[in-house]
Design an enzyme around this catalytic site. Structure first.
Site, PDB file in Angstrom:
ATOM      1  N   THR A 133       0.820  -1.214   0.000  1.00 51.87           N
ATOM      2  CA  THR A 133       0.000   0.000   0.000  1.00 51.87           C
ATOM      3  C   THR A 133       0.853   1.264   0.000  1.00 51.87           C
ATOM      4  OG1 THR A 133      -1.540   1.224   1.401  1.00 51.87           O
ATOM      5  CG2 THR A 133      -0.079  -0.269   2.530  1.00 51.87           C
ATOM      6  N   GLU A 135       0.198   3.541   1.963  1.00 54.36           N
ATOM      7  CA  GLU A 135       0.151   4.042   3.356  1.00 54.36           C
ATOM      8  C   GLU A 135       1.477   3.849   4.081  1.00 54.36           C
ATOM      9  OE1 GLU A 135      -3.315   3.267   5.625  1.00 54.36           O
ATOM     10  OE2 GLU A 135      -4.636   3.454   3.901  1.00 54.36           O
ATOM     11  N   TYR A 159      -2.116  -0.743  10.892  1.00 55.63           N
ATOM     12  CA  TYR A 159      -2.227  -1.398   9.577  1.00 55.63           C
ATOM     13  C   TYR A 159      -1.011  -1.070   8.704  1.00 55.63           C
ATOM     14  CZ  TYR A 159      -3.407  -1.769   4.625  1.00 55.63           C
ATOM     15  OH  TYR A 159      -3.349  -2.031   3.275  1.00 55.63           O
ATOM     16  N   SER A 160      -0.717   0.224   8.536  1.00 58.31           N
ATOM     17  CA  SER A 160       0.368   0.570   7.609  1.00 58.31           C
ATOM     18  C   SER A 160       1.722   0.123   8.160  1.00 58.31           C
ATOM     19  CB  SER A 160       0.366   2.058   7.266  1.00 58.31           C
ATOM     20  OG  SER A 160       0.346   2.858   8.411  1.00 58.31           O
ATOM     21  N   PRO A 214     -21.022   9.045   6.866  1.00 50.66           N
ATOM     22  CA  PRO A 214     -20.110   9.590   7.883  1.00 50.66           C
ATOM     23  C   PRO A 214     -18.780  10.039   7.296  1.00 50.66           C
ATOM     24  CG  PRO A 214     -20.154   7.181   8.001  1.00 50.66           C
ATOM     25  CD  PRO A 214     -21.073   7.569   6.877  1.00 50.66           C
ATOM     26  N   ARG A 223      -7.332  11.243  -0.941  1.00 45.62           N
ATOM     27  CA  ARG A 223      -6.863   9.922  -1.340  1.00 45.62           C
ATOM     28  C   ARG A 223      -6.720   9.919  -2.866  1.00 45.62           C
ATOM     29  NH1 ARG A 223      -5.965  10.071   3.224  1.00 45.62           N
ATOM     30  NH2 ARG A 223      -6.416   8.574   4.884  1.00 45.62           N
TER      31      ARG A 223
HETATM   32  P1  NAD Z   1      -9.683  -7.475   1.824  1.00 43.99           P
HETATM   33  O1  NAD Z   1      -9.731  -7.230   3.286  1.00 43.99           O
HETATM   34  O2  NAD Z   1     -10.888  -7.177   1.001  1.00 43.99           O
HETATM   35  O3  NAD Z   1      -9.301  -9.002   1.547  1.00 43.99           O
HETATM   36  C1  NAD Z   1      -8.315  -9.678   2.263  1.00 43.99           C
HETATM   37  C2  NAD Z   1      -8.450 -11.162   1.976  1.00 43.99           C
HETATM   38  O4  NAD Z   1      -7.419 -11.855   2.689  1.00 43.99           O
HETATM   39  C3  NAD Z   1      -9.783 -11.762   2.449  1.00 43.99           C
HETATM   40  O5  NAD Z   1     -10.300 -12.628   1.458  1.00 43.99           O
HETATM   41  C4  NAD Z   1      -9.398 -12.554   3.694  1.00 43.99           C
HETATM   42  O6  NAD Z   1     -10.234 -13.678   3.934  1.00 43.99           O
HETATM   43  C5  NAD Z   1      -7.977 -12.970   3.356  1.00 43.99           C
HETATM   44  N1  NAD Z   1      -7.171 -13.243   4.555  1.00 43.99           N
HETATM   45  C6  NAD Z   1      -7.073 -12.481   5.669  1.00 43.99           C
HETATM   46  N2  NAD Z   1      -6.250 -13.069   6.563  1.00 43.99           N
HETATM   47  C7  NAD Z   1      -5.797 -14.225   5.976  1.00 43.99           C
HETATM   48  C8  NAD Z   1      -4.915 -15.241   6.393  1.00 43.99           C
HETATM   49  N3  NAD Z   1      -4.312 -15.215   7.583  1.00 43.99           N
HETATM   50  N4  NAD Z   1      -4.675 -16.285   5.538  1.00 43.99           N
HETATM   51  C9  NAD Z   1      -5.290 -16.327   4.335  1.00 43.99           C
HETATM   52  N5  NAD Z   1      -6.147 -15.391   3.900  1.00 43.99           N
HETATM   53  C10 NAD Z   1      -6.402 -14.346   4.713  1.00 43.99           C
HETATM   54  O7  NAD Z   1      -8.428  -6.667   1.308  1.00 43.99           O
HETATM   55  P2  NAD Z   1      -8.191  -5.932  -0.093  1.00 43.99           P
HETATM   56  O8  NAD Z   1      -8.713  -4.545  -0.008  1.00 43.99           O
HETATM   57  O9  NAD Z   1      -8.629  -6.829  -1.184  1.00 43.99           O
HETATM   58  O10 NAD Z   1      -6.604  -5.826  -0.088  1.00 43.99           O
HETATM   59  C11 NAD Z   1      -5.805  -6.880  -0.614  1.00 43.99           C
HETATM   60  C12 NAD Z   1      -4.339  -6.531  -0.451  1.00 43.99           C
HETATM   61  O11 NAD Z   1      -4.065  -5.311  -1.146  1.00 43.99           O
HETATM   62  C13 NAD Z   1      -3.942  -6.278   1.009  1.00 43.99           C
HETATM   63  O12 NAD Z   1      -2.656  -6.818   1.197  1.00 43.99           O
HETATM   64  C14 NAD Z   1      -3.906  -4.762   1.127  1.00 43.99           C
HETATM   65  O13 NAD Z   1      -2.972  -4.355   2.101  1.00 43.99           O
HETATM   66  C15 NAD Z   1      -3.470  -4.369  -0.265  1.00 43.99           C
HETATM   67  N6  NAD Z   1      -3.935  -3.042  -0.720  1.00 43.99           N
HETATM   68  C16 NAD Z   1      -5.253  -2.705  -0.647  1.00 43.99           C
HETATM   69  C17 NAD Z   1      -5.666  -1.473  -1.153  1.00 43.99           C
HETATM   70  C18 NAD Z   1      -7.115  -1.061  -1.110  1.00 43.99           C
HETATM   71  O14 NAD Z   1      -7.427   0.084  -1.441  1.00 43.99           O
HETATM   72  N7  NAD Z   1      -8.043  -1.922  -0.738  1.00 43.99           N
HETATM   73  C19 NAD Z   1      -4.732  -0.595  -1.712  1.00 43.99           C
HETATM   74  C20 NAD Z   1      -3.381  -0.979  -1.750  1.00 43.99           C
HETATM   75  C21 NAD Z   1      -2.999  -2.212  -1.274  1.00 43.99           C
HETATM   76  O1  DAU Z   2      -4.195   3.851   0.427  1.00 47.30           O
HETATM   77  C1  DAU Z   2      -4.396   2.484   0.280  1.00 47.30           C
HETATM   78  C2  DAU Z   2      -5.266   1.983   1.400  1.00 47.30           C
HETATM   79  O2  DAU Z   2      -6.588   2.426   1.116  1.00 47.30           O
HETATM   80  C3  DAU Z   2      -5.237   0.469   1.568  1.00 47.30           C
HETATM   81  O3  DAU Z   2      -3.942   0.072   1.927  1.00 47.30           O
HETATM   82  C4  DAU Z   2      -6.233   0.023   2.647  1.00 47.30           C
HETATM   83  O4  DAU Z   2      -6.252  -1.392   2.720  1.00 47.30           O
HETATM   84  C5  DAU Z   2      -7.594   0.534   2.251  1.00 47.30           C
HETATM   85  O5  DAU Z   2      -8.546   0.199   3.244  1.00 47.30           O
HETATM   86  C6  DAU Z   2      -7.567   2.043   2.049  1.00 47.30           C
HETATM   87  O6  DAU Z   2      -7.340   2.721   3.312  1.00 47.30           O
HETATM   88  P1  DAU Z   2      -8.109   4.068   3.695  1.00 47.30           P
HETATM   89  O7  DAU Z   2      -8.082   4.223   5.156  1.00 47.30           O
HETATM   90  O8  DAU Z   2      -7.640   5.210   2.861  1.00 47.30           O
HETATM   91  O9  DAU Z   2      -9.594   3.667   3.149  1.00 47.30           O
HETATM   92  P2  DAU Z   2     -11.035   3.899   3.784  1.00 47.30           P
HETATM   93  O10 DAU Z   2     -12.027   3.551   2.724  1.00 47.30           O
HETATM   94  O11 DAU Z   2     -11.191   3.263   5.117  1.00 47.30           O
HETATM   95  O12 DAU Z   2     -11.070   5.463   4.003  1.00 47.30           O
HETATM   96  C7  DAU Z   2     -10.883   6.368   2.909  1.00 47.30           C
HETATM   97  C8  DAU Z   2     -10.893   7.767   3.499  1.00 47.30           C
HETATM   98  O13 DAU Z   2     -12.218   8.045   3.966  1.00 47.30           O
HETATM   99  C9  DAU Z   2      -9.979   7.936   4.687  1.00 47.30           C
HETATM  100  O14 DAU Z   2      -9.446   9.263   4.684  1.00 47.30           O
HETATM  101  C10 DAU Z   2     -10.897   7.772   5.894  1.00 47.30           C
HETATM  102  C11 DAU Z   2     -12.210   8.332   5.381  1.00 47.30           C
HETATM  103  N1  DAU Z   2     -13.425   7.723   5.941  1.00 47.30           N
HETATM  104  C12 DAU Z   2     -13.538   6.366   5.983  1.00 47.30           C
HETATM  105  C13 DAU Z   2     -14.657   5.765   6.517  1.00 47.30           C
HETATM  106  C14 DAU Z   2     -14.776   4.257   6.569  1.00 47.30           C
HETATM  107  C15 DAU Z   2     -14.446   8.545   6.409  1.00 47.30           C
HETATM  108  O15 DAU Z   2     -14.350   9.774   6.342  1.00 47.30           O
HETATM  109  N2  DAU Z   2     -15.560   7.946   6.922  1.00 47.30           N
HETATM  110  C16 DAU Z   2     -15.701   6.611   7.016  1.00 47.30           C
HETATM  111  O16 DAU Z   2     -16.743   6.134   7.537  1.00 47.30           O
END
Ligand code: NAD
Ligand code: DAU
Length: 355
Positions: A133, A135, A159-160, A214, A223
């Protein structure tokens, strides 16, 4: 040839598996623990498809990982498996350390051990892609240049910090053991199958249910949004042409404040599913208590992957957001399948009253 995907039942992982099998017939072994965030319904289009082999396993189980890798001999491992929600990491960091740090370590160790039984040729073409990420780089001031791969790591949430630790492990396994790891640091994804605890799907679903939208603090945090299928395309390119030991930033060139994102969602919904009660869904926007340690701004400089690997984001944010909203409107049964039980408990804990 086979690839091993971990976390392939989550948001990005399931999009990746679907995208992969739409582009090639190379089979996927999909290892996922099926936590609250994993959902096999995301993969229902692959039912009966022999190219997809699902295993419900925990990446922290090193001996199972070794067994799976030794049995299937994948030419690549792509590690999506993680705890991914920042707010949950603030409420309870333990699971993030387990899966994101220990799990990544166990996977790397399993590959290292399995590779003893494999040929040098296998090892030189093998890739371990650590999906990470933006982050890890911390937070930007409004005028600072976007994150490049040279930025130092300054993670601010559990997390990060856990993702940063895993990225360091991936790097160390290349430098110490020659295990060909490549790390990607991507910005915020959005699109189909996004779990509705995250800002965009949360606001789409709350708006449709007439619930508050919210916004943490003043809603002016920024973002850099990337359509999930653009991320999948980037990962395919990294797998094909990425250089071991390198890291690649991936981003959408779409910096938007949270307030603007939620206003755009309201405006698109006003058009696609007009709110019967009042003029606009914007009336539901509600400012709530800020996230502790909330990062102010993320922005990705993706010039390295663009110039070296030829990947560019293709989907403009406004178009991708509309496609995403259309997907949620067409898949209300997918949402209702997960917005019960444990999900409702989380929403109650996080936002106080009701959903
Ligand atoms: P997600 O939470 O939607 O999915 C995570 C998946 O991992 C789920 O299917 C869960 O069951 C599985 N999992 C969790 N713990 C596990 C374990 N111990 N063993 C096996 N499987 C397990 O997450 P996502 O948003 O799809 O993110 C996927 C990857 O991409 C993560 O590594 C995240 O850090 C990274 N990432 C996400 C974003 C984003 O915006 N969502 C951005 C950049 C990087
Ligand atoms: O930047 C990459 C990351 O983006 C990934 O690594 C993470 O896995 C992914 O969850 C995401 O993290 P963020 O914290 O940026 O995503 P989220 O959707 O939780 O929040 C986006 C922005 O919105 C953040 O500034 C927090 C804000 N937010 C979020 C929620 C859930 C709100 O203002 N209200 C909310 O209820």
């Amino acid at each position: 040839m086979t690839i091993l995907v971990t976390g392939g039942a989550g948001f990005i992982g399931s999009n990746f598996v679907l995208d992969w099998l739409a582009h090639t017939d190379e089979p996927v072994v999909n290892v996922d623990k099926l936590t609250y965030a994993g959902n096999l319904r995301n993969l229902s289009a692959l039912e009966g498809d022999a190219r997809h082999f699902f295993l419900r396993e925990d990446i922290c189980d090193g001996s199972r990982m070794l067994d799976i890798i030794a049995t299937h001999r994948p030419r690549a491992v792509i590690n999506f498996a993680a705890e991914s929600h920042v707010d949950r990491s603030i409420a309870g960091p333990e699971e993030f350390i387990q899966t994101n740090v220990v799990g990544c370590f166990r996977l790397l160790e399993a590959v290292r051990e399995a590779s003893n039984g494999f040929s040098d040729a296998w090892m030189s073409s093998f890739r371990f892609v650590q999906v990470s990420t933006d982050e890890v780089y911390g937070s930007l001031t409004p005028s600072a240049p976007a994150f490049s791969e040279a930025n130092r790591f300054e993670p601010n949430s559990p997390y990060s910090a856990s993702k940063a630790a895993a990225d360091h492990l991936a790097r160390a396994y290349w430098h110490t053991y020659g295990l060909p790891t490549v790390t990607t640091n991507c910005s915020n994804n959005y699109g189909p199958f996004h779990f509705p605890e995250k800002l965009i799907p949360l606001c789409i679903n709350n708006a449709l249910a007439g619930l508050p939208l919210p916004l943490y603090g003043d809603g002016r945090q920024v973002r850099d949004w990337l359509f999930v299928r653009d991320h999948c395309a980037a990962l395919r390119v990294v797998l094909e042409r990425g250089i071991p030991g390198e890291t690649y930033n991936i981003g959408g060139k779409a910096e938007v404040t949270n307030l603007e994102v939620v206003q755009m969602i309201c405006d698109i919904l006003d058009e696609l599913r007009p709110d019967p009660l009042s003029g606009s869904y914007r009336r539901l926007i509600t400012f709530v208590k800020d996230r502790p340690g909330h990062d102010r701004r993320y922005a990705i400089d993706a010039s390295k992957i663009e110039s070296q690997l030829g990947w560019y984001p293709r989907v403009a944010f406004r178009d991708g957001l509309r496609q995403t909203i259309e997907w949620y409107l067409d898949n209300e049964d997918w949402v209702s399948g997960i917005t019960s039980g444990a999900y409702r408990d989380w929403i109650r804990r996080q936002y106080g009253s009701g959903e």
